[in-house]
Each structure stands twice: as structure tokens, then as C-alpha cells.
Design a protein around this motif. Structure first.
Motif, PDB file in Angstrom:
ATOM      1  N   GLU A  11       0.832  -1.202   0.000  1.00 36.26           N
ATOM      2  CA  GLU A  11       0.000   0.000   0.000  1.00 36.26           C
ATOM      3  C   GLU A  11       0.871   1.258   0.000  1.00 36.26           C
ATOM      4  O   GLU A  11       1.851   1.355   0.742  1.00 36.26           O
ATOM      5  CB  GLU A  11      -0.904   0.004   1.237  1.00 36.26           C
ATOM      6  CG  GLU A  11      -1.863   1.181   1.283  1.00 36.26           C
ATOM      7  CD  GLU A  11      -2.740   1.157   2.518  1.00 36.26           C
ATOM      8  OE1 GLU A  11      -3.902   1.583   2.433  1.00 36.26           O
ATOM      9  OE2 GLU A  11      -2.262   0.708   3.584  1.00 36.26           O
ATOM     10  N   ASP A  12       0.508   2.240  -0.838  1.00 35.31           N
ATOM     11  CA  ASP A  12       1.215   3.519  -0.919  1.00 35.31           C
ATOM     12  C   ASP A  12       0.815   4.384   0.278  1.00 35.31           C
ATOM     13  O   ASP A  12      -0.342   4.793   0.413  1.00 35.31           O
ATOM     14  CB  ASP A  12       0.857   4.216  -2.239  1.00 35.31           C
ATOM     15  CG  ASP A  12       1.577   5.548  -2.425  1.00 35.31           C
ATOM     16  OD1 ASP A  12       2.304   5.980  -1.520  1.00 35.31           O
ATOM     17  OD2 ASP A  12       1.399   6.159  -3.499  1.00 35.31           O
ATOM     18  N   ARG A  13       1.774   4.674   1.152  1.00 39.37           N
ATOM     19  CA  ARG A  13       1.497   5.478   2.347  1.00 39.37           C
ATOM     20  C   ARG A  13       1.906   6.940   2.182  1.00 39.37           C
ATOM     21  O   ARG A  13       1.929   7.688   3.159  1.00 39.37           O
ATOM     22  CB  ARG A  13       2.239   4.870   3.550  1.00 39.37           C
ATOM     23  CG  ARG A  13       1.858   3.413   3.850  1.00 39.37           C
ATOM     24  CD  ARG A  13       0.451   3.298   4.398  1.00 39.37           C
ATOM     25  NE  ARG A  13       0.050   1.915   4.643  1.00 39.37           N
ATOM     26  CZ  ARG A  13       0.265   1.262   5.792  1.00 39.37           C
ATOM     27  NH1 ARG A  13       0.891   1.855   6.794  1.00 39.37           N
ATOM     28  NH2 ARG A  13      -0.147   0.015   5.935  1.00 39.37           N
ATOM     29  N   GLY A  14       2.263   7.352   0.966  1.00 39.82           N
ATOM     30  CA  GLY A  14       2.592   8.762   0.732  1.00 39.82           C
ATOM     31  C   GLY A  14       4.093   9.017   0.658  1.00 39.82           C
ATOM     32  O   GLY A  14       4.916   8.171   1.023  1.00 39.82           O
ATOM     33  N   GLY A  15       4.435  10.178   0.163  1.00 43.20           N
ATOM     34  CA  GLY A  15       5.837  10.538  -0.024  1.00 43.20           C
ATOM     35  C   GLY A  15       6.546  10.819   1.296  1.00 43.20           C
ATOM     36  O   GLY A  15       6.025  11.549   2.143  1.00 43.20           O
ATOM     37  N   ARG A  16       7.731  10.262   1.452  1.00 42.81           N
ATOM     38  CA  ARG A  16       8.584  10.502   2.630  1.00 42.81           C
ATOM     39  C   ARG A  16      10.032  10.665   2.155  1.00 42.81           C
ATOM     40  O   ARG A  16      10.411  10.172   1.088  1.00 42.81           O
ATOM     41  CB  ARG A  16       8.521   9.338   3.624  1.00 42.81           C
ATOM     42  CG  ARG A  16       7.131   8.892   4.047  1.00 42.81           C
ATOM     43  CD  ARG A  16       6.451   9.849   4.981  1.00 42.81           C
ATOM     44  NE  ARG A  16       5.149   9.343   5.389  1.00 42.81           N
ATOM     45  CZ  ARG A  16       4.926   8.591   6.471  1.00 42.81           C
ATOM     46  NH1 ARG A  16       5.940   8.232   7.246  1.00 42.81           N
ATOM     47  NH2 ARG A  16       3.701   8.191   6.772  1.00 42.81           N
ATOM     48  N   PHE A  17      10.819  11.318   2.996  1.00 50.65           N
ATOM     49  CA  PHE A  17      12.253  11.414   2.708  1.00 50.65           C
ATOM     50  C   PHE A  17      13.000  10.275   3.392  1.00 50.65           C
ATOM     51  O   PHE A  17      12.677   9.876   4.522  1.00 50.65           O
ATOM     52  CB  PHE A  17      12.818  12.753   3.189  1.00 50.65           C
ATOM     53  CG  PHE A  17      12.626  13.875   2.211  1.00 50.65           C
ATOM     54  CD1 PHE A  17      13.290  13.871   0.995  1.00 50.65           C
ATOM     55  CD2 PHE A  17      11.776  14.928   2.506  1.00 50.65           C
ATOM     56  CE1 PHE A  17      13.122  14.898   0.094  1.00 50.65           C
ATOM     57  CE2 PHE A  17      11.593  15.964   1.608  1.00 50.65           C
ATOM     58  CZ  PHE A  17      12.262  15.951   0.399  1.00 50.65           C
ATOM     59  N   PHE A  18      14.039   9.782   2.688  1.00 50.67           N
ATOM     60  CA  PHE A  18      14.903   8.735   3.215  1.00 50.67           C
ATOM     61  C   PHE A  18      16.360   9.154   3.034  1.00 50.67           C
ATOM     62  O   PHE A  18      16.723   9.759   2.016  1.00 50.67           O
ATOM     63  CB  PHE A  18      14.649   7.409   2.488  1.00 50.67           C
ATOM     64  CG  PHE A  18      13.272   6.857   2.725  1.00 50.67           C
ATOM     65  CD1 PHE A  18      13.053   5.914   3.713  1.00 50.67           C
ATOM     66  CD2 PHE A  18      12.188   7.299   1.971  1.00 50.67           C
ATOM     67  CE1 PHE A  18      11.774   5.412   3.950  1.00 50.67           C
ATOM     68  CE2 PHE A  18      10.903   6.814   2.194  1.00 50.67           C
ATOM     69  CZ  PHE A  18      10.700   5.875   3.194  1.00 50.67           C
ATOM     70  N   ILE A  19      17.178   8.835   4.024  1.00 44.58           N
ATOM     71  CA  ILE A  19      18.604   9.155   3.974  1.00 44.58           C
ATOM     72  C   ILE A  19      19.312   8.022   3.238  1.00 44.58           C
ATOM     73  O   ILE A  19      19.293   6.866   3.683  1.00 44.58           O
ATOM     74  CB  ILE A  19      19.182   9.305   5.395  1.00 44.58           C
ATOM     75  CG1 ILE A  19      18.467  10.433   6.137  1.00 44.58           C
ATOM     76  CG2 ILE A  19      20.691   9.570   5.335  1.00 44.58           C
ATOM     77  CD1 ILE A  19      18.753  10.454   7.630  1.00 44.58           C
ATOM     78  N   VAL A  20      19.927   8.359   2.113  1.00 41.94           N
ATOM     79  CA  VAL A  20      20.581   7.344   1.281  1.00 41.94           C
ATOM     80  C   VAL A  20      22.007   7.796   0.962  1.00 41.94           C
ATOM     81  O   VAL A  20      22.199   8.789   0.250  1.00 41.94           O
ATOM     82  CB  VAL A  20      19.811   7.108  -0.039  1.00 41.94           C
ATOM     83  CG1 VAL A  20      20.477   5.985  -0.840  1.00 41.94           C
ATOM     84  CG2 VAL A  20      18.351   6.791   0.231  1.00 41.94           C
ATOM     85  N   PRO A  21      23.029   7.089   1.475  1.00 40.38           N
ATOM     86  CA  PRO A  21      24.405   7.403   1.065  1.00 40.38           C
ATOM     87  C   PRO A  21      24.558   7.195  -0.441  1.00 40.38           C
ATOM     88  O   PRO A  21      24.098   6.185  -0.989  1.00 40.38           O
ATOM     89  CB  PRO A  21      25.255   6.400   1.860  1.00 40.38           C
ATOM     90  CG  PRO A  21      24.389   6.019   3.034  1.00 40.38           C
ATOM     91  CD  PRO A  21      22.986   6.023   2.494  1.00 40.38           C
ATOM     92  N   VAL A  22      25.192   8.163  -1.103  1.00 33.25           N
ATOM     93  CA  VAL A  22      25.274   8.138  -2.566  1.00 33.25           C
ATOM     94  C   VAL A  22      26.651   7.707  -3.061  1.00 33.25           C
ATOM     95  O   VAL A  22      26.778   6.850  -3.934  1.00 33.25           O
ATOM     96  CB  VAL A  22      24.903   9.529  -3.137  1.00 33.25           C
ATOM     97  CG1 VAL A  22      25.226   9.622  -4.616  1.00 33.25           C
ATOM     98  CG2 VAL A  22      23.433   9.821  -2.890  1.00 33.25           C
ATOM     99  N   CYS A  23      27.707   8.324  -2.501  1.00 31.09           N
ATOM    100  CA  CYS A  23      29.057   8.002  -2.965  1.00 31.09           C
ATOM    101  C   CYS A  23      30.063   8.349  -1.881  1.00 31.09           C
ATOM    102  O   CYS A  23      29.775   9.150  -0.979  1.00 31.09           O
ATOM    103  CB  CYS A  23      29.391   8.745  -4.263  1.00 31.09           C
ATOM    104  SG  CYS A  23      29.502  10.551  -4.078  1.00 31.09           S
TER     105      CYS A  23
END
Length: 539
Positions: A148-160
Motif C-alpha cells: 500500500e502507498d502510504r505517501g511521499g517521505r524522505f529517506f537518507i541514502v548514502p550516494v558516494c
């Protein structure tokens, strides 16, 4: 914590001693950094800082009181040991960021961040490891729980890290933007990247509920965007001041040999005086108004839509002034105005990017204007009796409200899109003109400066002033002539009032500076002897 920033050529350096609290609540130290004139000298540097400080640190800052585990990351960001980027918009959705497709699927151990198709790639923050800095992203994704789609949230993602991308994160470097400060703008995609539960940017890690008002909840997630809209405006006001100073100083010493004995400075000509006076007036009026409107966007007693509206008005007004002033004064500097070392040509190209940064100006105006006409909220306007510019702004709103009442189907009709929406940007800009002029009156800016500014605004809609203020075309030209005449005797004073000289390195500001630059340029010499072909007549 201290953030140190300098131009790409190392010519200017500044330090901002910022805390997380300074960023969260946009303290005077935060605004001092954003409005530092050095920002206008290197747009790439400002682009990094605006996202890193204003968006990444800003978004995380309000959760620190309940999420002490975020403190080490925020401290690294404040020290600039790690660069924060803000991955919100997607290639296939643009400003329609509410309908993004990137997913964050909850698992028994955390979340899987995934880009389902090319259109869902994040566009276009700089995510490559090209410049040797580790980067971490705040990624906006749809939270998926039990399908189920619970809406937009921000997530911390290491990139490089300093050398390469982290596994599953892919960055595709976009081509360069011609004539601009270099930056590794990118398309970023995620191939089933695992992040732990603590990657969710939330004060309550266990809250996966669906909001009863999804759009309001989304705006709460991206709460730093209105502040970003305001912040990205600051360097372009500085740029107007710098360009006005450069062109003004150049015009005072650049001379032509007329019929007389003495050379004639080109500033003697009215065709040179108007662009210079115009840019000076805009620079002084905008620089006076900006701190006031920036502080209003921090007023927690105001509706958040009003705060965003004020930011949109400020950005629209300043950016459109920039687009008119910079090319005009650069052109009046002739060939010199086309070279990067004289600043104006490069900043003109860089300025094209700010039109879409933190929201495309036209789209922002359409939304704001529509909501004002529908009276969903009100923006505080100067009283119409205060000035011609205030009369103009109030009149445009009222005439479009009346037109809306006459349309069958109201704001959802085709006629609304055809007749009213094209008026959105001019109307929002008119509101900004009235506000800026009003602030100038209250601050006691010199009357000649305000008169030039008023004339410049009248040029934007001469028909209205002719129809409603009784100013014929000739009246408007005479008004301009009187305004310019009143500015020229104190031109040097007004150039000094721009308070920008120490940040200007363009060699054309004086003959001495030009000769020093001329002496430092590479010289190509040689001993080759040309072969001269002899032409002989033939019968």
C-alpha cells in the motif's frame, strides 16, 4: 560548526559559523550566509550550499530533538565533511513532485529504495563523486507498506564516497550548461538499494500511517522548499548590483573622440544613462526590500501558503529584473560585455538556472495567482493610495477577479486557461514591484532612485498607466527624462551605495585595472616571415 566557502578561483573566501538551530530557524547568521555577496561570484558553489545547508541540513534539523541518532550526520554536514543533496523531482514529472514514482518498500529489516523506470530517475542534483567529496542524499520516495502507498517521505541514502558510487546507486552525469559555472549535474537512479529503518526522515520512526490530507502531509515533508525559493533569489540581487557597478564605472571612463578637443565619456549619452540608472535603481530597491520579505517568510503566525506566496513574489520580481537589467548593461559595454572576465556574460547564463531552481517561476506564479483570484488566502498588499505601482497591482488583481466571475465553468474552464493564466506572471510581478517600492518609501531611499524604479516598472505595462493613470506615451517619456536627469549628478554616490566594489574583479571598471589585466595576458610572439606571393599580369 563552521562552513567555509570560496570561489572556484580562490579569490574570495568566507566562513559561516552555523549551528543546526541556525539553519532550522533561519537565524540572522543563516541569512547572512545566503546573502553574502561572494555567492554571486560562483554560482556552482552557491548551488551546492543552498541544497546542502538550506534543504538537506534544514530538513533534518527539526527532527534532532527526537532523533539524536541523526546528530552525527548533521554534524558531518555542518563541517562539510559530507555533502548533502536533495533528490525530490524526477525526470518524467518535473514540478509535479507530488506524483513521484521512486519507491521505498518496507521490509522486515528496513527499506528498499528503487527507481521503477527511466522517467522516475531523480533530476538533476549533482550526485557524482567527481569532486572528491562523500555525498548523502535525502531521497523523496513513496513509502510502500504491505503493498500500500502510504505517501511521499524522505529517506537518507548514502550516494558516494570520495572515489566511487555506493552499490546500487547510479549517477549519469548530464552535459554541461554552456557558459556557466561548472557543476556535475546528474540523473540519479536506485537499483534496489537497502537502507535501515533509521533512514526514514521522521521524528517518529514507527509512524507509517496514511495522512487524511495527503497533499498537506507532502507539503509538510518539503517544508524547506518555500525557504529555498526565497534563498535562491539572493545572489541575483547581488548580481544586479555588481553589473550596475561594472557598467557604471566603465561608462564613466570609456570615452569617444567627438568633434571637440576633449574626449566624451559614453555616460554622457542618454542611451547609456538609462540602462545604468535602471540597473542601479533596481539593485538598490531590491537590496533594500529583500531582507524585509525574507523575514516575513519566517513569521509563524502566517498561513504557510502566504509564506510560500511571499517567496514566489520575491523570486519572480528579482529574477525578472535580473533578466532585463543584466543583458541591457552588458550590451552597453560593447564587446567587453561579452567576455567572462567582465562577469556579466557568465552571470547572465548562470541566471537562467535560477528561473527553475526551487520551482519554475511561471508555474509558481500560475498557482499563486489562481489561489489569490479564488480568495483561498490573501497576500498583504500596499494600499492602492500609496503609489502608482500599488494602484497597478491592486487593479490587475481586481480586473482578473471580475473576469473570472464572468467565465462559464469558472477556474476549471478553458477560457480561464486562455484569458487569465497568461496574466499570472505579470500580476505577481506587479505585486512585487508595489511591495519593493513601498519598502523603499519606508526606508527613505533617495527620491531619484525611486523615480527611476517607478519608470522602469511603468515600461512593463505602459498601456495600463495610459488608460488608468492618465500618463500618455509622451508623459511617460518625459517622466523618464526627468528621473534620469535627477540621477546623473549623483551617479558616483549611487554606485558607491551599491556596496559591492570589493567583490568586483572585472578589469573594465577602470583604465588602471584594464592595463594591469592587459599586462598579465599571455602574448604570442614569433620570428616567422610571411611569404609574399607576387602577382604578375598575363596577356
Amino acid at each position: 560548526m563552521s562552513v567555509r566557502y570560496e570561489c572556484d578561483d580562490g579569490s574570495n573566501t568566507s566562513n559561516a559559523d552555523l549551528s543546526a538551530s541556525d539553519v532550522q530557524f533561519c537565524s540572522p547568521r543563516f541569512w547572512a550566509m545566503m546573502t553574502d555577496p561572494i555567492m554571486a561570484l560562483d554560482t556552482a558553489m552557491f548551488t551546492i550550499l543552498a541544497a546542502h545547508v538550506g534543504l538537506a541540513i534544514g530538513t533534518l534539523s527539526r527532527h534532532l530533538h527526537k532523533r539524536p541518532d541523526l546528530r552525527p550526520l548533521v554534524n558531518r554536514l555542518l563541517r562539510f565533511d559530507t555533502v548533502g543533496i536533495y533528490l525530490l523531482t524526477e525526470r518524467g514529472h518535473g514540478l509535479d513532485a507530488f506524483n513521484i514514482e521512486t519507491t521505498a518498500t518496507k521490509t522486515s529489516e528496513g527499506f528498499i529504495i528503487n527507481t521503477p523506470r527511466e522517467e522516475a530517475c531523480k533530476f538533476m542534483p549533482a550526485s557524482t563523486p567527481s569532486f572528491g567529496f562523500p555525498k548523502v542524499a535525502l531521497v523523496m520516495a513513496k513509502l510502500i507498506v504491505d503493498g500500500e502507498d502510504r505517501g511521499g517521505r524522505f529517506f537518507i541514502v548514502p550516494v558516494c564516497n570520495e572515489r566511487e558510487m555506493f552499490h546500487g546507486v547510479e549517477s549519469i552525469r548530464l552535459g554541461p550548461r554552456p557558459g556557466t559555472s561548472p557543476l556535475d549535474f546528474s540523473i540519479t537512479r536506485f537499483n534496489h538499494v537497502f537502507v535501515p529503518y533509521t533512514a526514514l526522515v521522521s521524528s517518529n520512526l514507527g509512524d507509517y500511517s496514511i495522512s487524511q490530507s495527503p497533499l498537506e502531509a507532502w507539503w509538510d515533508e518539503v517544508w524547506r522548499i518555500p525557504l529555498g525559493t526565497m534563498a535562491v533569489t539572493a545572489p541575483w540581487i547581488t548580481s544586479i548590483r555588481a553589473a550596475a557597478f561594472i557598467a557604471g564605472k566603465y561608462s564613466m571612463h570609456r570615452s569617444l573622440q567627438g568633434k571637440g578637443i576633449e574626449p566624451i565619456p559614453i555616460i554622457s549619452f542618454r542611451t547609456q544613462q538609462w540602462p545604468i540608472a535602471h540597473a542601479i535603481a533596481v539593485g538598490l530597491v531590491m537590496n533594500n526590500w529583500y531582507p524585509t520579505v525574507a523575514m516575513h517568510t519566517m513569521d509563524k503566525t502566517l498561513d504557510h501558503r502566504v509564506l510560500h506566496g511571499l517567496a514566489v513574489i520575491a523570486k519572480t520580481t528579482a529574477c525578472r529584473h535580473f533578466q532585463r537589467c543584466i543583458p541591457e548593461v552588458a550590451e552597453r559595454c560593447g564587446a567587453q560585455g561579452t567576455f567572462e572576465h567582465n562577469y556579466m556574460a557568465r552571470i547572465d547564463n548562470d541566471g537562467k538556472g535560477v528561473i527553475i531552481a526551487e520551482g519554475d517561476v511561471l508555474t509558481l506564479c500560475i498557482r499563486l495567482f489562481s489561489e489569490l483570484l479564488l480568495e483561498r488566502y490573501r497576500i498583504p498588499l500596499p494600499d492602492a493610495s500609496e503609489s502608482l505601482l500599488a494602484q497597478h497591482a491592486v487593479s490587475l488583481l481586481e480586473e482578473n477577479k471580475e473576469l473570472l466571475k464572468q467565465l462559464r465553468g469558472g477556474h476549471r474552464s478553458e477560457a480561464f486557461g486562455n484569458l487569465i493564466l497568461p496574466q499570472a506572471e505579470p500580476a505577481i510581478e506587479a505585486i512585487g514591484h508595489a511591495m519593493a517600492y513601498s519598502a523603499g518609501l519606508r526606508s527613505g531611499l533617495p527620491r531619484p532612485i525611486l523615480d527611476i524604479y517607478e519608470c522602469a516598472v511603468i515600461r512593463r505595462d505602459p498601456a495600463w498607466y495610459s488608460e488608468n493613470a492618465g500618463l500618455t506615451r509622451i508623459d511617460q517619456r518625459i517622466r523618464e527624462d526627468e528621473a534620469v536627469t535627477s540621477v546623473i549628478p549623483n551617479l558616483e554616490t549611487y554606485l558607491d551605495d551599491l556596496n559591492i566594489e570589493e567583490y568586483v574583479s572585472a578589469p573594465i571598471v577602470s583604465d588602471e585595472a584594464w592595463k594591469a589585466y592587459y599586462g598579465a595576458m599571455p602574448v604570442f610572439t614569433g620570428n616567422a616571415v610571411p611569404i609574399i606571393d607576387q602577382v604578375q599580369a598575363m596577356l
